[in-house]
Write a protein that holds these residues in place. Sequence first.
Motif, PDB file in Angstrom:
ATOM      1  N   TYR A   7       0.844  -1.193   0.000  1.00 17.15           N
ATOM      2  CA  TYR A   7       0.000   0.000   0.000  1.00 17.15           C
ATOM      3  C   TYR A   7       0.878   1.241   0.000  1.00 17.15           C
ATOM      4  O   TYR A   7       1.677   1.430   0.916  1.00 17.15           O
ATOM      5  N   ARG A   8       0.791   2.050  -1.039  1.00 19.98           N
ATOM      6  CA  ARG A   8       1.492   3.328  -1.170  1.00 19.98           C
ATOM      7  C   ARG A   8       2.993   3.206  -0.915  1.00 19.98           C
ATOM      8  O   ARG A   8       3.603   4.050  -0.270  1.00 19.98           O
ATOM      9  N   GLY A   9       3.613   2.159  -1.416  1.00 16.79           N
ATOM     10  CA  GLY A   9       5.049   1.969  -1.255  1.00 16.79           C
ATOM     11  C   GLY A   9       5.464   1.303   0.047  1.00 16.79           C
ATOM     12  O   GLY A   9       6.644   1.085   0.282  1.00 16.79           O
ATOM     13  N   PHE A  10       4.516   0.993   0.910  1.00 10.93           N
ATOM     14  CA  PHE A  10       4.781   0.296   2.167  1.00 10.93           C
ATOM     15  C   PHE A  10       4.251  -1.133   2.058  1.00 10.93           C
ATOM     16  O   PHE A  10       3.537  -1.462   1.121  1.00 10.93           O
ATOM     17  N   GLU A  11       4.592  -1.946   3.027  1.00  7.77           N
ATOM     18  CA  GLU A  11       4.013  -3.280   3.152  1.00  7.77           C
ATOM     19  C   GLU A  11       3.356  -3.380   4.520  1.00  7.77           C
ATOM     20  O   GLU A  11       3.946  -2.987   5.532  1.00  7.77           O
ATOM     21  N   ILE A  12       2.127  -3.889   4.540  1.00 12.15           N
ATOM     22  CA  ILE A  12       1.407  -4.119   5.781  1.00 12.15           C
ATOM     23  C   ILE A  12       1.466  -5.621   6.041  1.00 12.15           C
ATOM     24  O   ILE A  12       0.903  -6.405   5.277  1.00 12.15           O
ATOM     25  N   GLN A  66      -3.668   0.627   6.505  1.00 16.55           N
ATOM     26  CA  GLN A  66      -3.776   1.679   5.491  1.00 16.55           C
ATOM     27  C   GLN A  66      -3.956   3.046   6.139  1.00 16.55           C
ATOM     28  O   GLN A  66      -3.368   4.035   5.696  1.00 16.55           O
ATOM     29  N   ALA A  67      -4.750   3.109   7.203  1.00 18.96           N
ATOM     30  CA  ALA A  67      -4.945   4.378   7.908  1.00 18.96           C
ATOM     31  C   ALA A  67      -3.626   4.861   8.513  1.00 18.96           C
ATOM     32  O   ALA A  67      -3.313   6.050   8.473  1.00 18.96           O
ATOM     33  N   ALA A  68      -2.845   3.939   9.068  1.00 19.79           N
ATOM     34  CA  ALA A  68      -1.554   4.309   9.649  1.00 19.79           C
ATOM     35  C   ALA A  68      -0.610   4.847   8.570  1.00 19.79           C
ATOM     36  O   ALA A  68       0.092   5.837   8.784  1.00 19.79           O
ATOM     37  N   VAL A  69      -0.582   4.208   7.410  1.00 16.00           N
ATOM     38  CA  VAL A  69       0.255   4.685   6.303  1.00 16.00           C
ATOM     39  C   VAL A  69      -0.214   6.066   5.858  1.00 16.00           C
ATOM     40  O   VAL A  69       0.601   6.961   5.607  1.00 16.00           O
ATOM     41  N   ASP A  70      -1.510   6.264   5.774  1.00 15.58           N
ATOM     42  CA  ASP A  70      -2.047   7.564   5.371  1.00 15.58           C
ATOM     43  C   ASP A  70      -1.618   8.662   6.353  1.00 15.58           C
ATOM     44  O   ASP A  70      -1.338   9.783   5.947  1.00 15.58           O
ATOM     45  N   VAL A  71      -1.566   8.344   7.640  1.00 18.33           N
ATOM     46  CA  VAL A  71      -1.112   9.312   8.643  1.00 18.33           C
ATOM     47  C   VAL A  71       0.373   9.625   8.416  1.00 18.33           C
ATOM     48  O   VAL A  71       0.786  10.782   8.480  1.00 18.33           O
ATOM     49  N   LEU A  72       1.187   8.602   8.122  1.00 21.33           N
ATOM     50  CA  LEU A  72       2.613   8.815   7.894  1.00 21.33           C
ATOM     51  C   LEU A  72       2.884   9.615   6.623  1.00 21.33           C
ATOM     52  O   LEU A  72       3.743  10.484   6.603  1.00 21.33           O
ATOM     53  N   MET A  73       2.135   9.330   5.566  1.00 18.79           N
ATOM     54  CA  MET A  73       2.407   9.911   4.253  1.00 18.79           C
ATOM     55  C   MET A  73       1.652  11.217   3.996  1.00 18.79           C
ATOM     56  O   MET A  73       2.016  11.960   3.113  1.00 18.79           O
ATOM     57  N   GLY A  74       0.586  11.437   4.713  1.00 18.40           N
ATOM     58  CA  GLY A  74      -0.268  12.593   4.431  1.00 18.40           C
ATOM     59  C   GLY A  74      -1.306  12.220   3.384  1.00 18.40           C
ATOM     60  O   GLY A  74      -1.359  11.089   2.906  1.00 18.40           O
ATOM     61  N   PRO A  75      -2.124  13.190   3.009  1.00 20.42           N
ATOM     62  CA  PRO A  75      -3.199  12.905   2.047  1.00 20.42           C
ATOM     63  C   PRO A  75      -2.653  12.447   0.702  1.00 20.42           C
ATOM     64  O   PRO A  75      -1.602  12.895   0.255  1.00 20.42           O
ATOM     65  N   GLN A  76      -3.377  11.536   0.082  1.00 20.51           N
ATOM     66  CA  GLN A  76      -2.992  11.041  -1.235  1.00 20.51           C
ATOM     67  C   GLN A  76      -3.557  11.978  -2.295  1.00 20.51           C
ATOM     68  O   GLN A  76      -4.754  12.245  -2.327  1.00 20.51           O
ATOM     69  N   VAL A  77      -2.684  12.491  -3.147  1.00 19.87           N
ATOM     70  CA  VAL A  77      -3.108  13.404  -4.211  1.00 19.87           C
ATOM     71  C   VAL A  77      -3.395  12.592  -5.452  1.00 19.87           C
ATOM     72  O   VAL A  77      -2.544  11.851  -5.936  1.00 19.87           O
ATOM     73  N   ASP A  78      -4.612  12.729  -5.966  1.00 22.97           N
ATOM     74  CA  ASP A  78      -4.980  11.967  -7.168  1.00 22.97           C
ATOM     75  C   ASP A  78      -4.697  12.712  -8.431  1.00 22.97           C
ATOM     76  O   ASP A  78      -4.691  13.833  -8.595  1.00 22.97           O
TER      77      ASP A  78
END
Length: 78
Positions: A7-12, A66-78
């Motif tokens: 997910y977004r360059g990370f692995e869960i 995924q929520a934790a990654v979103d907190v680390l990375m910030g909002p995803q820009v589409d």
Amino acid sequence: MFRVIPYRGFEIHITLTPVERDLYSVTFQITGHNVSANNADGALIKVRHGPFTARWAYLVAEIAGQAAVDVLMGPQVD
């Protein structure tokens, strides 16, 4: 039981541990980028309010990861 979800360059990394028949406690860990098991971002996190069936355990851990990654990375820009 174990599963890895990219997910977004990370692995869960999700691990299920049986606690009763068909019920599991679940933990997840995020790896990737500069995250490691030595810092708080790469820590093994237990999902609360279980135990869960296997299907729910994977779903809840994936969403939490995924929520934790979103907190680390910030909002995803589409």
